[in-house]
Design a protein around this motif. Sequence first.
Motif, PDB file in Angstrom:
ATOM      1  N   GLY A   2      -9.693 -10.282   4.367  1.00  0.00           N
ATOM      2  CA  GLY A   2     -11.038  -9.584   5.052  1.00  0.00           C
ATOM      3  C   GLY A   2     -10.433  -8.047   5.853  1.00  0.00           C
ATOM      4  N   ASP A   3      -9.400  -7.784   5.741  1.00  0.00           N
ATOM      5  CA  ASP A   3      -9.106  -6.384   6.453  1.00  0.00           C
ATOM      6  C   ASP A   3      -9.258  -5.362   5.459  1.00  0.00           C
ATOM      7  OD1 ASP A   3      -7.969  -7.462   8.845  1.00  0.00           O
ATOM      8  OD2 ASP A   3      -5.970  -7.392   8.145  1.00  0.00           O
ATOM      9  N   ILE A   4      -9.858  -4.407   5.951  1.00  0.00           N
ATOM     10  CA  ILE A   4     -10.186  -3.189   4.853  1.00  0.00           C
ATOM     11  C   ILE A   4      -8.629  -2.422   4.882  1.00  0.00           C
ATOM     12  CG2 ILE A   4     -11.459  -0.817   4.812  1.00  0.00           C
ATOM     13  CD1 ILE A   4     -13.528  -2.064   6.547  1.00  0.00           C
ATOM     14  N   CYS A   5      -8.530  -2.117   3.523  1.00  0.00           N
ATOM     15  CA  CYS A   5      -7.283  -1.444   3.124  1.00  0.00           C
ATOM     16  C   CYS A   5      -7.711   0.022   2.495  1.00  0.00           C
ATOM     17  CB  CYS A   5      -6.408  -2.140   2.465  1.00  0.00           C
ATOM     18  SG  CYS A   5      -4.709  -1.334   1.833  1.00  0.00           S
ATOM     19  N   LEU A   6      -7.780   1.007   3.318  1.00  0.00           N
ATOM     20  CA  LEU A   6      -8.122   2.314   2.758  1.00  0.00           C
ATOM     21  C   LEU A   6      -7.040   2.903   1.539  1.00  0.00           C
ATOM     22  CD1 LEU A   6     -10.016   4.050   5.535  1.00  0.00           C
ATOM     23  CD2 LEU A   6     -11.052   2.605   3.591  1.00  0.00           C
ATOM     24  N   CYS A   7      -5.716   2.735   2.137  1.00  0.00           N
ATOM     25  CA  CYS A   7      -4.725   3.334   1.048  1.00  0.00           C
ATOM     26  C   CYS A   7      -3.496   2.387   1.463  1.00  0.00           C
ATOM     27  CB  CYS A   7      -4.194   4.612   1.875  1.00  0.00           C
ATOM     28  SG  CYS A   7      -5.507   6.118   1.454  1.00  0.00           S
ATOM     29  N   PRO A   8      -3.188   2.123   0.250  1.00  0.00           N
ATOM     30  CA  PRO A   8      -2.121   0.772   0.199  1.00  0.00           C
ATOM     31  C   PRO A   8      -0.741   1.223   0.684  1.00  0.00           C
ATOM     32  CG  PRO A   8      -2.466   1.751  -2.382  1.00  0.00           C
ATOM     33  CD  PRO A   8      -3.676   2.397  -1.282  1.00  0.00           C
ATOM     34  N   ASN A   9      -0.527   2.650   0.910  1.00  0.00           N
ATOM     35  CA  ASN A   9       0.954   2.883   1.224  1.00  0.00           C
ATOM     36  C   ASN A   9       0.843   4.438   1.780  1.00  0.00           C
ATOM     37  OD1 ASN A   9       1.361   4.872  -0.885  1.00  0.00           O
ATOM     38  ND2 ASN A   9       1.385   3.228  -2.168  1.00  0.00           N
ATOM     39  N   PRO A  10       1.710   4.686   2.527  1.00  0.00           N
ATOM     40  CA  PRO A  10       1.795   6.024   3.158  1.00  0.00           C
ATOM     41  C   PRO A  10       1.526   7.469   1.922  1.00  0.00           C
ATOM     42  CG  PRO A  10       3.244   5.125   3.960  1.00  0.00           C
ATOM     43  CD  PRO A  10       2.899   4.122   3.048  1.00  0.00           C
ATOM     44  N   HIS A  11       2.048   7.257   0.899  1.00  0.00           N
ATOM     45  CA  HIS A  11       2.113   8.359  -0.116  1.00  0.00           C
ATOM     46  C   HIS A  11       0.830   8.455  -0.637  1.00  0.00           C
ATOM     47  CE1 HIS A  11       6.759   7.295  -1.141  1.00  0.00           C
ATOM     48  NE2 HIS A  11       6.455   8.206  -0.047  1.00  0.00           N
ATOM     49  N   THR A  12      -0.031   7.212  -0.891  1.00  0.00           N
ATOM     50  CA  THR A  12      -1.395   7.291  -1.469  1.00  0.00           C
ATOM     51  C   THR A  12      -2.302   8.000  -0.331  1.00  0.00           C
ATOM     52  OG1 THR A  12      -1.084   5.436  -2.475  1.00  0.00           O
ATOM     53  CG2 THR A  12      -3.317   6.027  -2.288  1.00  0.00           C
ATOM     54  N   ALA A  13      -2.061   7.820   1.078  1.00  0.00           N
ATOM     55  CA  ALA A  13      -2.778   8.300   2.029  1.00  0.00           C
ATOM     56  C   ALA A  13      -2.450   9.851   2.243  1.00  0.00           C
ATOM     57  CB  ALA A  13      -2.239   7.669   3.421  1.00  0.00           C
ATOM     58  N   LEU A  14      -1.252  10.346   1.894  1.00  0.00           N
ATOM     59  CA  LEU A  14      -0.983  11.722   1.879  1.00  0.00           C
ATOM     60  C   LEU A  14      -1.497  12.385   0.840  1.00  0.00           C
ATOM     61  CD1 LEU A  14       0.717  14.124   2.905  1.00  0.00           C
ATOM     62  CD2 LEU A  14       2.670  13.560   1.617  1.00  0.00           C
ATOM     63  N   VAL A  15      -1.489  11.710  -0.448  1.00  0.00           N
ATOM     64  CA  VAL A  15      -2.335  12.339  -1.476  1.00  0.00           C
ATOM     65  C   VAL A  15      -3.986  12.408  -1.253  1.00  0.00           C
ATOM     66  CG1 VAL A  15      -2.908  11.914  -3.915  1.00  0.00           C
ATOM     67  CG2 VAL A  15      -0.628  11.511  -3.176  1.00  0.00           C
TER      68      VAL A  15
END
Length: 105
Positions: A2-15
């Motif tokens: 039920g949690d929202i996951c926008l980016c699975p890891n910090p590298h994806t968030a940076l990209v």
Amino acid sequence: NGDICLCPNPHTALVQAINIKLKTLYGEWFLNTTIGIPYLSEIFGQKRSERFIKHIFLKELKSFDSIANINNFEFNIDTKRIAHVSFTIILIDKTNLKITTKLEI
């Protein structure tokens, strides 16, 4: 779970953050008109050298603390006025990430 996951890891968030920065036009955001890349005034319709354009992009990319170095920068504008940008970033943790995007202005 039920949690929202926008980016699975910090590298994806940076990209994702880099792509947002690359696709923000200078003056576009009403809360801060000094951010963004000056595509319309400095890049499109101008006869600029790749070195000049690279300088604009590198200045923006260096604002990310986790980027240690930027290599293999390539930029071109095709006949349909679509800019293609490609480069490799080396993070402070020594991870290499290849960024390739197109910018339709």
